[in-house]
Design an enzyme around this catalytic site. Structure first.
Site: not given
Length: 237
Positions: A99, A162, A192
Site C-alpha cells: 500500500d 485507497k 479500498k
C-alpha cells in the site's frame, strides 16, 4: 458481493473477507503484531497490514491470510527510488500486497504525470500476482484531484486505489470519496476505504459506495456491530 446484493445482507464472515486488519501505530511492537495475526486468524479477515519494519511475518501454516505492508508512509514525500526500494525489500520479505502513498503535493499541483511515474516506479518492483494499492489521501484532495490521481493509478498499472493513510489531519475515508473513486476506476481497479471505518454501519456504507476492501484496526467491534471509540486524532485507524 454483486451489485444486486446490498451490503446490509453481508454476515460477519463475509464482511471479514473485505478487511485488511491493520496495525500502523509507530509504537507497535513485535508482540503487538503477533497478537494482530492471532486475532486476524480468529476473525477470518483477508489480510493483516503492518509497517515494513515488522517484516517478515510468521503466520500459522494453515492460515488463509495475506500480508500487506505500507510504503512511502504516511507522507508520500519520499523519492520514487526510495519507495521502489522499500517495495522491493517488502516483496523479498514475503509481502503479498503493498500500500504505497503518492506524492500528494504533486496531485495538488496537477502534476499527475509525476504521480503516475511515482506509482510506476513502485509497480516495477511488485510483480503479478502481488498487489499494489495506491493511497491518494482523498480527504486532502478536491474531487478533480481525486479523479486525476485515480486515473494516474490506472495508467500506472495499480490494482487498487485507497482513500487514506489514516494519519492525515484532513481526515479519512468518506462515502463521497469512495463513490467518486469507484466511478472513476469503473471496475478496472479495486477501491479500498481506510481511515475512520469504526463501525459496522461505516463498513457497510463504504461497501455500498463501491469499496472492495476495507482498512480497519478495530475489526472485532466492526464485525460485531459495535462502534469503535474515535481516537484523539480523528483520522487515525
Amino acid at each position: 458481493m454483486t451489485s444486486s446484493t446490498p451490503a446490509s445482507a453481508l454476515d460477519a464472515a463475509a464482511l471479514a473477507r473485505y478487511i485488511d486488519h491493520t496495525l500502523l501505530k509507530p509504537e507497535a511492537t513485535q508482540a503487538d503484531v503477533a497478537a494482530l495475526i492471532a486475532e486476524a486468524v480468529e476473525l477470518g479477515v483477508y489480510s493483516v497490514c503492518v509497517s515494513p519494519s515488522m517484516l517478515p511475518l510468521t503466520l500459522p501454516a494453515d492460515a488463509d491470510l495475506k500480508v500487506a505492508v505500507v510504503c512511502g508512509f504516511p507522507s508520500g514525500k519520499h523519492a520514487s527510488a526510495i519507495k521502489a526500494a522499500e517495495a522491493a525489500l517488502a516483496v523479498a520479505q514475503g509481502t503479498d500486497e503493498v500500500d504505497m502513498v503518492i506524492d500528494i503535493g504533486a496531485a495538488k499541483a496537477g502534476r499527475f504525470d509525476l504521480v503516475e511515474a511515482d506509482i510506476s516506479a513502485v509497480r516495477a518492483e511488485i510483480p503479478a500476482p502481488l498487489v499494489l494499492k495506491v493511497i491518494i489521501e482523498s480527504a486532502a484532495l478536491t474531487d478533480d484531484e481525486i479523479v486525476g490521481a485515480c486515473r494516474a493509478a490506472v495508467a500506472a498499472g495499480a490494482d487498487f486505489v485507497k482513500t487514506s493513510t489514516g494519519f492525515h489531519p484532513a481526515g479519512g475515508a468518506t462515502v463521497h470519496a469512495v463513490r467518486l473513486m469507484a466511478h472513476t476506476v469503473a471496475g478496472a481497479l479495486g477501491v479500498k476505504a481506510s481511515g475512520g471505518v469504526r463501525s459496522n454501519a461505516d463498513a457497510l456504507a463504504m461497501i455500498d459506495a463501491g469499496a472492495t476492501r476495507l482498512g480497519v484496526s478495530g475489526t472485532r467491534a466492526v464485525l460485531s456491530g459495535a462502534a469503535v471509540a474515535a481516537p484523539a486524532n480523528p483520522a487515525a485507524y
